[in-house]
Design an enzyme around this catalytic site. Sequence first.
Site, PDB file in Angstrom:
ATOM      1  CE  LYS A  43      -4.238   9.823   7.532  1.00 55.67           C
ATOM      2  NZ  LYS A  43      -4.430   8.933   6.385  1.00 55.67           N
ATOM      3  CE1 TYR A 103     -14.532   2.802   4.663  1.00 56.45           C
ATOM      4  CE2 TYR A 103     -12.252   2.093   4.987  1.00 56.45           C
ATOM      5  CZ  TYR A 103     -13.567   1.800   4.677  1.00 56.45           C
ATOM      6  OH  TYR A 103     -13.934   0.507   4.375  1.00 56.45           O
ATOM      7  CG  HIS A 155      -5.157   5.374  12.400  1.00 57.89           C
ATOM      8  ND1 HIS A 155      -5.409   6.550  11.737  1.00 57.89           N
ATOM      9  CD2 HIS A 155      -5.190   4.417  11.449  1.00 57.89           C
ATOM     10  CE1 HIS A 155      -5.590   6.301  10.460  1.00 57.89           C
ATOM     11  NE2 HIS A 155      -5.461   5.012  10.253  1.00 57.89           N
ATOM     12  NE  ARG A 156      -0.851   3.471   8.309  1.00 54.85           N
ATOM     13  CZ  ARG A 156      -2.070   3.842   7.941  1.00 54.85           C
ATOM     14  NH1 ARG A 156      -2.335   5.103   7.645  1.00 54.85           N
ATOM     15  NH2 ARG A 156      -3.042   2.963   7.839  1.00 54.85           N
ATOM     16  CG  ASN A 202      -1.844   1.131   1.360  1.00 60.75           C
ATOM     17  OD1 ASN A 202      -1.511   2.252   0.986  1.00 60.75           O
ATOM     18  ND2 ASN A 202      -3.025   0.870   1.888  1.00 60.75           N
ATOM     19  CG  ASP A 236      -4.620  -5.444   9.752  1.00 61.09           C
ATOM     20  OD1 ASP A 236      -4.571  -5.547   8.509  1.00 61.09           O
ATOM     21  OD2 ASP A 236      -5.661  -5.684  10.398  1.00 61.09           O
ATOM     22  CD  GLU A 260      -7.064 -16.705   3.605  1.00 64.45           C
ATOM     23  OE1 GLU A 260      -8.255 -16.670   3.940  1.00 64.45           O
ATOM     24  OE2 GLU A 260      -6.436 -17.765   3.384  1.00 64.45           O
TER      25      GLU A 260
HETATM   26  P1  IMP Z   1      -5.288  -3.259   5.705  1.00 64.91           P
HETATM   27  O1  IMP Z   1      -4.596  -2.733   6.950  1.00 64.91           O
HETATM   28  O2  IMP Z   1      -4.355  -3.432   4.573  1.00 64.91           O
HETATM   29  O3  IMP Z   1      -6.140  -4.451   6.002  1.00 64.91           O
HETATM   30  O4  IMP Z   1      -6.260  -2.121   5.175  1.00 64.91           O
HETATM   31  C1  IMP Z   1      -6.814  -1.172   6.001  1.00 64.91           C
HETATM   32  C2  IMP Z   1      -7.874  -0.383   5.273  1.00 64.91           C
HETATM   33  O5  IMP Z   1      -8.431   0.526   6.243  1.00 64.91           O
HETATM   34  C3  IMP Z   1      -7.345   0.482   4.148  1.00 64.91           C
HETATM   35  O6  IMP Z   1      -7.438  -0.144   2.906  1.00 64.91           O
HETATM   36  C4  IMP Z   1      -8.265   1.694   4.213  1.00 64.91           C
HETATM   37  O7  IMP Z   1      -9.462   1.460   3.529  1.00 64.91           O
HETATM   38  C5  IMP Z   1      -8.581   1.803   5.691  1.00 64.91           C
HETATM   39  N1  IMP Z   1      -7.612   2.724   6.332  1.00 64.91           N
HETATM   40  C6  IMP Z   1      -6.544   2.399   7.118  1.00 64.91           C
HETATM   41  N2  IMP Z   1      -5.871   3.495   7.489  1.00 64.91           N
HETATM   42  C7  IMP Z   1      -6.500   4.534   6.903  1.00 64.91           C
HETATM   43  C8  IMP Z   1      -6.244   5.929   6.898  1.00 64.91           C
HETATM   44  O8  IMP Z   1      -5.274   6.459   7.470  1.00 64.91           O
HETATM   45  N3  IMP Z   1      -7.131   6.673   6.202  1.00 64.91           N
HETATM   46  C9  IMP Z   1      -8.200   6.150   5.549  1.00 64.91           C
HETATM   47  N4  IMP Z   1      -8.447   4.854   5.488  1.00 64.91           N
HETATM   48  C10 IMP Z   1      -7.615   4.042   6.184  1.00 64.91           C
END
Ligand code: IMP
Length: 192
Positions: free
Chosen positions: A170, A151, A175-176, A11, A71, A42
């Site tokens: 941001k 989102y 959160h990140r 990502n 995640d 997975e």
């Molecule tokens: P995963 O961690 O790859 O399973 O994906 C997490 C999903 O949560 C992402 O594809 C986004 O749709 C959403 N997401 C996670 N962090 C953010 C953020 O900082 N902004 C907006 N959407 C987020």
Amino acid sequence: MMNNIVFATNNENKLREAREILSPLGIEVISQREAGADCDPEENGIDFAENALIKARAVYEIVKCPVIADDSGLCVDALDGRPGVFSARYAPKGQECTKLLSEMKDIPDDKRGAYFKCTIAYIDSDGYFTVSGKCVGKIDYEEHGTNGFGYDPIFIYGDKTLAEMSAEDKNKISHRGNALQRLYDELKKKGE
Ligand code: IMP
């Protein structure tokens, strides 16, 4: 403290945010692709921590050097915490905001609370640990702003959506951003 970490992700947005935060702190973030780790395990864990560990382990098995994986997802109060760990699979890419807005269309102002959560797993030859960060806000009635990803255009923090904020703003409250700061603190302790 070590200076290079492989980020187990494909990502580009997560990668960019990790670099924005960790580079000024002296840690170089190398993408999974750059490190030659071609895998996409997975994500069948029951929570953010399990899924982060699944991703970090898969890449660590290949590169055998320090790895992080993130995640994350959006937990909406009125939807009993959905989409949560399923945030990436909630709707086809680019349609997540439209779908969530339509699920939330009859939900009143005082019940639109939500939070983003991010758990980061770190692995090296000593073992692993996880750190988490949260960002609490609410769901807007329509999309605002074009920055960020996922989102961000419908998640209000303070008086703006995350998509209306600069990357720098941001990262300070996300959160990140919080989880990466905790990761840095743990690595500093470990290196002392
Ligand atoms: P995963 O961690 O790859 O399973 O994906 C997490 C999903 O949560 C992402 O594809 C986004 O749709 C959403 N997401 C996670 N962090 C953010 C953020 O900082 N902004 C907006 N959407 C987020």
